[in-house]
Scaffold this motif. Structure first.
Motif, PDB file in Angstrom:
ATOM      1  N   ALA A  85       0.835  -1.203   0.000  1.00 22.09           N
ATOM      2  CA  ALA A  85       0.000   0.000   0.000  1.00 22.09           C
ATOM      3  C   ALA A  85       0.869   1.252   0.000  1.00 22.09           C
ATOM      4  O   ALA A  85       0.534   2.253  -0.643  1.00 22.09           O
ATOM      5  N   ALA A  86       1.990   1.200   0.700  1.00 21.00           N
ATOM      6  CA  ALA A  86       2.912   2.336   0.704  1.00 21.00           C
ATOM      7  C   ALA A  86       3.462   2.583  -0.695  1.00 21.00           C
ATOM      8  O   ALA A  86       3.563   3.735  -1.145  1.00 21.00           O
ATOM      9  N   ALA A  87       3.778   1.509  -1.398  1.00 18.98           N
ATOM     10  CA  ALA A  87       4.291   1.641  -2.766  1.00 18.98           C
ATOM     11  C   ALA A  87       3.221   2.234  -3.687  1.00 18.98           C
ATOM     12  O   ALA A  87       3.531   3.098  -4.518  1.00 18.98           O
ATOM     13  N   ARG A  88       1.985   1.804  -3.537  1.00 17.94           N
ATOM     14  CA  ARG A  88       0.897   2.346  -4.371  1.00 17.94           C
ATOM     15  C   ARG A  88       0.674   3.830  -4.082  1.00 17.94           C
ATOM     16  O   ARG A  88       0.489   4.627  -5.005  1.00 17.94           O
ATOM     17  N   MET A  89       0.707   4.206  -2.808  1.00 18.68           N
ATOM     18  CA  MET A  89       0.506   5.604  -2.437  1.00 18.68           C
ATOM     19  C   MET A  89       1.642   6.462  -2.984  1.00 18.68           C
ATOM     20  O   MET A  89       1.415   7.540  -3.540  1.00 18.68           O
ATOM     21  N   ASP A  90       2.863   5.970  -2.854  1.00 18.28           N
ATOM     22  CA  ASP A  90       3.999   6.719  -3.356  1.00 18.28           C
ATOM     23  C   ASP A  90       3.913   6.888  -4.876  1.00 18.28           C
ATOM     24  O   ASP A  90       4.277   7.940  -5.405  1.00 18.28           O
ATOM     25  N   GLN A  91       3.400   5.883  -5.562  1.00 19.32           N
ATOM     26  CA  GLN A  91       3.211   5.994  -7.012  1.00 19.32           C
ATOM     27  C   GLN A  91       2.171   7.063  -7.346  1.00 19.32           C
ATOM     28  O   GLN A  91       2.322   7.798  -8.314  1.00 19.32           O
ATOM     29  N   LEU A  92       1.132   7.159  -6.526  1.00 20.04           N
ATOM     30  CA  LEU A  92       0.139   8.226  -6.720  1.00 20.04           C
ATOM     31  C   LEU A  92       0.802   9.593  -6.611  1.00 20.04           C
ATOM     32  O   LEU A  92       0.507  10.499  -7.399  1.00 20.04           O
ATOM     33  N   PHE A  93       1.678   9.745  -5.624  1.00 16.09           N
ATOM     34  CA  PHE A  93       2.387  11.020  -5.458  1.00 16.09           C
ATOM     35  C   PHE A  93       3.246  11.319  -6.682  1.00 16.09           C
ATOM     36  O   PHE A  93       3.259  12.445  -7.184  1.00 16.09           O
ATOM     37  N   SER A  94       3.966  10.313  -7.166  1.00 14.20           N
ATOM     38  CA  SER A  94       4.817  10.490  -8.352  1.00 14.20           C
ATOM     39  C   SER A  94       3.984  10.849  -9.576  1.00 14.20           C
ATOM     40  O   SER A  94       4.337  11.763 -10.329  1.00 14.20           O
ATOM     41  N   ASP A  95       2.887  10.139  -9.776  1.00 14.97           N
ATOM     42  CA  ASP A  95       2.025  10.390 -10.930  1.00 14.97           C
ATOM     43  C   ASP A  95       1.437  11.804 -10.883  1.00 14.97           C
ATOM     44  O   ASP A  95       1.355  12.486 -11.914  1.00 14.97           O
ATOM     45  N   ALA A  96       1.031  12.223  -9.696  1.00  9.30           N
ATOM     46  CA  ALA A  96       0.463  13.569  -9.549  1.00  9.30           C
ATOM     47  C   ALA A  96       1.508  14.632  -9.890  1.00  9.30           C
ATOM     48  O   ALA A  96       1.216  15.583 -10.615  1.00  9.30           O
ATOM     49  N   ALA A  97       2.718  14.451  -9.392  1.00 11.86           N
ATOM     50  CA  ALA A  97       3.787  15.411  -9.680  1.00 11.86           C
ATOM     51  C   ALA A  97       4.105  15.443 -11.163  1.00 11.86           C
ATOM     52  O   ALA A  97       4.279  16.519 -11.747  1.00 11.86           O
ATOM     53  N   GLU A  98       4.165  14.282 -11.793  1.00 10.10           N
ATOM     54  CA  GLU A  98       4.418  14.222 -13.238  1.00 10.10           C
ATOM     55  C   GLU A  98       3.317  14.936 -14.013  1.00 10.10           C
ATOM     56  O   GLU A  98       3.584  15.626 -14.996  1.00 10.10           O
ATOM     57  N   GLY A  99       2.087  14.776 -13.577  1.00 11.09           N
ATOM     58  CA  GLY A  99       0.971  15.447 -14.234  1.00 11.09           C
ATOM     59  C   GLY A  99       1.072  16.955 -14.154  1.00 11.09           C
ATOM     60  O   GLY A  99       0.690  17.675 -15.089  1.00 11.09           O
ATOM     61  N   LEU A 100       1.614  17.453 -13.035  1.00 11.19           N
ATOM     62  CA  LEU A 100       1.767  18.898 -12.875  1.00 11.19           C
ATOM     63  C   LEU A 100       2.799  19.477 -13.840  1.00 11.19           C
ATOM     64  O   LEU A 100       2.742  20.663 -14.166  1.00 11.19           O
ATOM     65  N   ALA A 101       3.719  18.656 -14.310  1.00 16.33           N
ATOM     66  CA  ALA A 101       4.709  19.134 -15.275  1.00 16.33           C
ATOM     67  C   ALA A 101       4.012  19.596 -16.555  1.00 16.33           C
ATOM     68  O   ALA A 101       4.405  20.596 -17.159  1.00 16.33           O
ATOM     69  N   SER A 102       2.964  18.898 -16.951  1.00 15.52           N
ATOM     70  CA  SER A 102       2.220  19.251 -18.162  1.00 15.52           C
ATOM     71  C   SER A 102       1.027  20.165 -17.890  1.00 15.52           C
ATOM     72  O   SER A 102       0.659  20.976 -18.733  1.00 15.52           O
ATOM     73  N   PHE A 103       0.439  20.013 -16.707  1.00 17.68           N
ATOM     74  CA  PHE A 103      -0.755  20.778 -16.360  1.00 17.68           C
ATOM     75  C   PHE A 103      -0.595  21.409 -14.978  1.00 17.68           C
ATOM     76  O   PHE A 103      -1.229  20.984 -14.010  1.00 17.68           O
TER      77      PHE A 103
END
Length: 94
Positions: free
Chosen positions: A27-45
């Motif tokens: 679950a920690a790995a999944r949550m951390d992936q959510l954080f990474s994905d959100a940050a990556e999304g902010l690069a474009s939006f």
């Protein structure tokens, strides 16, 4: 835009990882992936989040329990902190 995690935000991320991983490492790995994905999304939006409670910041609800607080400066999205939704935000100044 580039995305930069401040040292405080990185510490928040590690603290969240440690807390969740104590019971459920996957679950920690999944949550951390959510954080990474959100940050990556902010690069474009970078305007994806809403205006933040602290002037000059924006906030993105990454998960029902966590919000990512960031600011935009020139060509950089600065990730300032990860806040659990039950925490007082912004913190009181004493």
């Amino acid at each position: 835009m580039k995305v930069v995690w401040t040292s405080g935000a990185l510490q928040d991320r590690l603290d969240i990882w440690d807390y969740i991983a104590a019971d459920k490492p996957s679950a920690a790995a999944r949550m951390d992936q959510l954080f990474s994905d959100a940050a990556e999304g902010l690069a474009s939006f970078p305007d994806l989040g809403k205006d933040g409670m602290v002037p000059g910041t924006r906030e993105l609800l990454v998960h029902v329990n966590y919000r990512l607080v960031y600011e935009i400066a020139s060509d950089t999205v600065w990730i300032l902190t990860l806040v659990h939704t039950s925490q007082l935000w912004p913190p009181l100044r004493g």
